[in-house]
Structure formats: C-alpha cells, structure tokens
Design a protein around this motif. Structure first.
Motif, PDB file in Angstrom:
ATOM      1  N   THR A 146       0.860  -1.183   0.000  1.00  0.00           N
ATOM      2  CA  THR A 146       0.000   0.000   0.000  1.00  0.00           C
ATOM      3  C   THR A 146       0.895   1.232   0.000  1.00  0.00           C
ATOM      4  O   THR A 146       1.880   1.300   0.740  1.00  0.00           O
ATOM      5  CB  THR A 146      -0.895   0.012   1.249  1.00  0.00           C
ATOM      6  OG1 THR A 146      -1.653  -1.198   1.283  1.00  0.00           O
ATOM      7  CG2 THR A 146      -1.842   1.199   1.225  1.00  0.00           C
ATOM      8  N   TYR A 148       1.251   5.520   0.171  1.00  0.00           N
ATOM      9  CA  TYR A 148       0.625   6.751   0.656  1.00  0.00           C
ATOM     10  C   TYR A 148       1.372   7.940   0.052  1.00  0.00           C
ATOM     11  O   TYR A 148       2.613   7.929  -0.034  1.00  0.00           O
ATOM     12  CB  TYR A 148       0.691   6.808   2.183  1.00  0.00           C
ATOM     13  CG  TYR A 148       0.236   8.127   2.782  1.00  0.00           C
ATOM     14  CD1 TYR A 148      -1.109   8.434   2.897  1.00  0.00           C
ATOM     15  CD2 TYR A 148       1.168   9.068   3.205  1.00  0.00           C
ATOM     16  CE1 TYR A 148      -1.534   9.645   3.435  1.00  0.00           C
ATOM     17  CE2 TYR A 148       0.752  10.277   3.753  1.00  0.00           C
ATOM     18  CZ  TYR A 148      -0.596  10.562   3.861  1.00  0.00           C
ATOM     19  OH  TYR A 148      -0.993  11.764   4.388  1.00  0.00           O
ATOM     20  N   THR A 149       0.637   8.960  -0.368  1.00  0.00           N
ATOM     21  CA  THR A 149       1.261  10.169  -0.930  1.00  0.00           C
ATOM     22  C   THR A 149       1.358  11.245   0.141  1.00  0.00           C
ATOM     23  O   THR A 149       0.357  11.611   0.754  1.00  0.00           O
ATOM     24  CB  THR A 149       0.440  10.703  -2.121  1.00  0.00           C
ATOM     25  OG1 THR A 149       0.315   9.673  -3.101  1.00  0.00           O
ATOM     26  CG2 THR A 149       1.133  11.915  -2.741  1.00  0.00           C
ATOM     27  N   ASP A 154       2.862  16.461   6.885  1.00  0.00           N
ATOM     28  CA  ASP A 154       3.081  15.076   7.280  1.00  0.00           C
ATOM     29  C   ASP A 154       4.464  14.871   7.905  1.00  0.00           C
ATOM     30  O   ASP A 154       5.421  15.579   7.571  1.00  0.00           O
ATOM     31  CB  ASP A 154       2.981  14.150   6.056  1.00  0.00           C
ATOM     32  CG  ASP A 154       1.565  13.644   5.817  1.00  0.00           C
ATOM     33  OD1 ASP A 154       0.752  13.713   6.755  1.00  0.00           O
ATOM     34  OD2 ASP A 154       1.281  13.184   4.692  1.00  0.00           O
ATOM     35  N   ILE A 159       2.521   9.414   9.730  1.00  0.00           N
ATOM     36  CA  ILE A 159       2.073   8.478   8.689  1.00  0.00           C
ATOM     37  C   ILE A 159       2.004   7.061   9.258  1.00  0.00           C
ATOM     38  O   ILE A 159       1.051   6.319   9.024  1.00  0.00           O
ATOM     39  CB  ILE A 159       3.028   8.537   7.478  1.00  0.00           C
ATOM     40  CG1 ILE A 159       2.922   9.911   6.794  1.00  0.00           C
ATOM     41  CG2 ILE A 159       2.713   7.435   6.481  1.00  0.00           C
ATOM     42  CD1 ILE A 159       3.988  10.180   5.757  1.00  0.00           C
ATOM     43  N   LYS A 162      -0.971   6.829  11.567  1.00  0.00           N
ATOM     44  CA  LYS A 162      -2.226   6.895  10.813  1.00  0.00           C
ATOM     45  C   LYS A 162      -2.580   5.533  10.208  1.00  0.00           C
ATOM     46  O   LYS A 162      -3.748   5.174  10.093  1.00  0.00           O
ATOM     47  CB  LYS A 162      -2.099   7.953   9.713  1.00  0.00           C
ATOM     48  CG  LYS A 162      -3.388   8.274   8.976  1.00  0.00           C
ATOM     49  CD  LYS A 162      -3.133   9.272   7.855  1.00  0.00           C
ATOM     50  CE  LYS A 162      -2.542  10.579   8.358  1.00  0.00           C
ATOM     51  NZ  LYS A 162      -2.293  11.544   7.258  1.00  0.00           N
ATOM     52  N   HIS A 163      -1.546   4.781   9.810  1.00  0.00           N
ATOM     53  CA  HIS A 163      -1.791   3.492   9.158  1.00  0.00           C
ATOM     54  C   HIS A 163      -1.586   2.306  10.098  1.00  0.00           C
ATOM     55  O   HIS A 163      -1.618   1.148   9.678  1.00  0.00           O
ATOM     56  CB  HIS A 163      -0.905   3.357   7.924  1.00  0.00           C
ATOM     57  CG  HIS A 163      -1.260   4.319   6.837  1.00  0.00           C
ATOM     58  ND1 HIS A 163      -0.735   5.611   6.771  1.00  0.00           N
ATOM     59  CD2 HIS A 163      -2.125   4.223   5.786  1.00  0.00           C
ATOM     60  CE1 HIS A 163      -1.245   6.235   5.723  1.00  0.00           C
ATOM     61  NE2 HIS A 163      -2.080   5.427   5.118  1.00  0.00           N
ATOM     62  N   LYS A 187       5.950   9.385  -2.548  1.00  0.00           N
ATOM     63  CA  LYS A 187       5.204   8.147  -2.300  1.00  0.00           C
ATOM     64  C   LYS A 187       5.898   7.361  -1.182  1.00  0.00           C
ATOM     65  O   LYS A 187       7.110   7.125  -1.247  1.00  0.00           O
ATOM     66  CB  LYS A 187       5.148   7.278  -3.557  1.00  0.00           C
ATOM     67  CG  LYS A 187       4.557   7.989  -4.778  1.00  0.00           C
ATOM     68  CD  LYS A 187       3.070   8.224  -4.627  1.00  0.00           C
ATOM     69  CE  LYS A 187       2.481   8.822  -5.911  1.00  0.00           C
ATOM     70  NZ  LYS A 187       1.066   9.150  -5.779  1.00  0.00           N
ATOM     71  N   LYS A 189       5.623   3.788   1.153  1.00  0.00           N
ATOM     72  CA  LYS A 189       4.982   2.489   1.364  1.00  0.00           C
ATOM     73  C   LYS A 189       4.560   2.385   2.823  1.00  0.00           C
ATOM     74  O   LYS A 189       5.368   2.615   3.724  1.00  0.00           O
ATOM     75  CB  LYS A 189       5.953   1.366   1.024  1.00  0.00           C
ATOM     76  CG  LYS A 189       6.322   1.295  -0.447  1.00  0.00           C
ATOM     77  CD  LYS A 189       7.437   0.280  -0.676  1.00  0.00           C
ATOM     78  CE  LYS A 189       7.972   0.380  -2.095  1.00  0.00           C
ATOM     79  NZ  LYS A 189       9.197  -0.409  -2.284  1.00  0.00           N
ATOM     80  N   VAL A 190       3.282   2.020   3.029  1.00  0.00           N
ATOM     81  CA  VAL A 190       2.763   1.927   4.391  1.00  0.00           C
ATOM     82  C   VAL A 190       2.331   0.504   4.735  1.00  0.00           C
ATOM     83  O   VAL A 190       1.645   0.264   5.725  1.00  0.00           O
ATOM     84  CB  VAL A 190       1.597   2.918   4.609  1.00  0.00           C
ATOM     85  CG1 VAL A 190       2.092   4.352   4.556  1.00  0.00           C
ATOM     86  CG2 VAL A 190       0.493   2.694   3.575  1.00  0.00           C
TER      87      VAL A 190
END
Length: 435
Positions: A146, A148-149, A154, A159, A162-163, A187, A189-190
C-alpha cells in the motif's frame, strides 16, 4: 533571603488592599472577615515593627499559602497535539507526571508524537494486546504494498500512526531513517507486500562491509548525532549504522560511547575537494564556519528534498499563513537559492531561504518553537519570520529588504552599501514577476 523577603513583604499590601475593597457599605451587616494566613500575619507584624528591611526568616512562608496560590489549570480528559509539543511539556502544563502520561497512552520516551494526535490525560492505562500492528507484515508475501502520498505537514511518525504500523517498518520499507526528510507528493509504502519484496533492496548497502579494512573508532561527545558523526568522517549514515551492529536511526547515543567508523567515505580517498568552498564574493570564512557548512551540505545531499517547484509552493503557502506577501517571500527565495533546499554557502547559510544558524535561532524565538533549517518547511518558516519582523521594524520596505542581506543593525548604522542597493532592486524586480 533578601529577594524572598522582599517578595513576601509585598504580599500583605496586596492582601490588605483587596480586603479593604471587599468591605461592604455601612448599611449592610459585615460578613465575617477572611482570616489572614498566620505566615502573612507574622510578616505584616514584622514589617510594622520596621526592624531593618529584612523580614526574619521564621516569618517567611516557605511556599505561597494555599489561599493565595494561583488556581491550577483544569485537566481535560484528552489533549490534541500541536506542532512543537512534547509529552513532558504537556505534562508540566497540567501539573501531571510525565511518566504517568506516557503510561496512560502506552508511549515510551522515544515515541514520536505528531500534530493532530489525541492523547489521554485522565483515566487508567488499560493494556490491550498490542501485537495488532504486526498484522500489516502478513500481506508482504502475497499482496502488493500500500502506498501513501505525502501531503504538507506530514511526518513519518504521523504516517506510521495513521496506518497503524511501526515507524521502524516505514523506515525499512522505504529505505529511510530518523533523519530522512519527506516532501509533498513523495510516495511512501505503508505496508509490506510484493512491491518491496526486497531483501534485495537493502543489498545496495552491501559495499559497506568492504571498507572495514580501514575501520577506526570515535568517542561520542556532547551534542553529537549519528548523522553529524557520519558527515564529519565522510561516510554515509547507513554505513555507520551497519558498522555498529546495535545502532539504528532511533538509538540513543551518549558521551563517552565508542563507535566504529567504516573506512569508506563519501568522497574517493585522496580527493580533498570540499562540498562547500571557503571563499565567496571575495570573503574568506573561518574554518569552523566552513566545516559546519560542509557538514550541513553533506546532510542535505544525503537527504531527499522537495523539487524547486515544490519548494516554491512551500514558500508561498508559508508566507500566506504568516501574513507576508507571497510574491515578496518568493522573490527572496529565488534570489537567495533559486528554490534549492540543498544550497549551503561558505557562511553556513542553509537551504532555500539561506538562513545562518544564529538567524535561525532568532527565527525560532520569533515563532515560539525550535526550527530545523535542514527541514524545508522550517527553513521557509525561518525566512518568512525574519522577513515579517524586518518589515514590522523598518521604516520602509527597501530598508527591510536591505536588512535581510546586510543586517538590520548595519543598515541603520552605515546605510546601504552599493551591493545592498543592487540586492534591493533585484528583490523588487523579482517580486513584480511573481505578481
């Protein structure tokens, strides 16, 4: 003792005047007067005797009587983090124990907090099973990662929270560390997944073991950071951590600790050309200043930074938020660095707004929080804060612009130098192009 005595001696006058103002009119029956605390009564009596100017020690209260103490702030159930907050500062504000706040929120002293995060200030610490965040590692073998932008404001810690994944996983999946700088549009990766399917990606630092033939050691001094040590010895931060097995980006280092320094440098052996020269426009700068400039340049070279177009947006947005003309702030940024966040001068002027550390400290005082000039957002904030203050304290705009280049005191004492006048005209011309 004289200072305490003088402070305490002032209290009775305040108490008496407030009591006198509170006396009712003759027509209404007088309520029982409030009893003056014994310590204050003794102080007043000692003062009336007028024996010298120092009140006897036994008449001075060790603490302010409860009846006169300021009311403690009420403690809310929850608190929302704002930029610049720390857990210890929040605890201090509400007269709470830092360790208790950490425990209540299942945080540790090294946990990153972020603006917008809500923490509990009341209640009891429940102990939910915390293996839950480990779940994202499961998809790594079967699902795609997944992504995330990044948006303005941020942080990597925010981040990760949040994930619902550990910050260390964010570092691992993206090849980042605690000193990495992120920027809008990047970008991240989360989750794990097939995309990072790479123990092969970390294979890039594999050359690190080779240089160990030239390994040395370094004893940590107060104020050192892993990134500054790596920069000083001409090695990458990744190579330094690889050479010290128990050291990661979040490891706390301390004075006296020994670190192994790998032999490979950022520059080929024998190449002594510095990243930042020692002279500029006919001026030669002190070695210590140039050394710091080279250290900051190495850190910025090793960090991801916004593009010039992204930096332009950051400067404009910062100016709008701080009440400064965006076109003026953009003119300064273009003149100083061409929107290059990696720019560092021999005077150790850093980043897009070309702010030297001492001016960065001044800017920190102006905005009420510590600014990191290597951070693109903080760099823009520092420059705009200085511009805003110069405008507010100068007789006209030209003098304010000159102060950014020549220094406000110098302009007021000597007037504008010829090169300063050219700088002012250049800023004004650039401002017109930005509307």
């Amino acid at each position: 003792m004289p200072v305490i005595a003088a402070t305490t001696a002032a209290l009775p006058a305040v108490v008496l005047s407030s009591l006198a103002l509170a006396q009712p009119s003759v027509a209404t029956p007088a309520p029982q007067p409030r009893k003056i605390p014994a310590t204050l009564a003794a102080a007043m009596k000692a003062q009336a005797v007028n024996v010298g100017t120092v009140i006897p020690a036994n008449a001075v209260a060790a603490t302010l009587p409860a009846t006169l103490r300021p009311m403690a702030p009420s403690v809310p159930d929850t608190y929302t983090i704002v930029r610049g907050d720390t857990i210890s500062a929040i605890a201090r504000r509400f007269n709470l124990d830092t360790a208790a706040v950490l425990q209540l929120n299942k945080l540790s002293a090294t946990t990153l907090i972020y603006p917008g995060q809500t923490i509990k200030l009341k209640g009891t610490a429940s102990a939910p099973a915390q293996p839950a965040p480990a779940a994202p590692s499961a998809p790594s073998a079967t699902t795609s990662a997944t992504v995330y932008t990044v948006v303005p404001g941020d942080t990597l810690g925010a981040i990760a929270a949040k994930h619902g994944v550990p910050l260390s996983s964010i570092f691992s999946w993206n090849g980042l560390n605690g000193s990495s700088i992120i920027y809008p549009g990047q970008k991240i990766k989360v989750s794990g997944g097939s995309a990072p399917s790479a123990p092969s990606a970390p294979a890039a630092p594999a050359p690190a073991p080779a240089p160990l033939a030239g390994t040395g050691s370094y004893t940590i001094k107060a104020g050192d950071t892993l990134s500054s040590i790596a920069s000083r010895h001409g090695v990458s931060l990744a190579a330094l951590m690889a050479a010290n097995n128990n050291v990661t980006a979040t490891t706390v280092i301390y004075p006296g600790q020994k670190l192994t320094i790998p032999g490979a440098g950022l520059q080929p052996v024998g190449d002594t050309k510095p990243l930042v020269p020692s002279t500029f426009l006919g001026f030669t700068y002190p070695p210590a200043v140039v050394s710091s400039a080279n250290e900051n340049k190495a850190l910025l070279n090793a960090s991801p930074v916004p593009s010039r177009a992204e930096m332009k947006s950051i400067v404009a947005d910062t100016a709008r938020r701080m009440g400064v003309s965006p076109s003026l702030a953009l003119a300064f940024a273009e003149q100083e660095s061409g929107f290059d966040q990696r720019a560092v001068s021999p005077a150790n002027a850093i980043g897009t707004m070309q702010v030297i550390p001492s001016s960065g400290q001044w800017a920190s005082d102006l905005v009420g929080r510590k600014l990191n000039l290597l951070d693109p957002y903080d760099n823009a904030t520092a420059g705009v804060a200085i511009i805003r203050t110069l405008i507010a304290t100068s007789k006209d705009l030209d003098t304010a612009i000159a102060g950014y280049y020549q220094g406000q005191y110098s302009v007021s004492k000597y007037g504008m130098y010829e090169d300063t006048k050219r700088y002012v005209e250049s800023i004004k011309a650039r401002q017109r192009t930005f509307g």
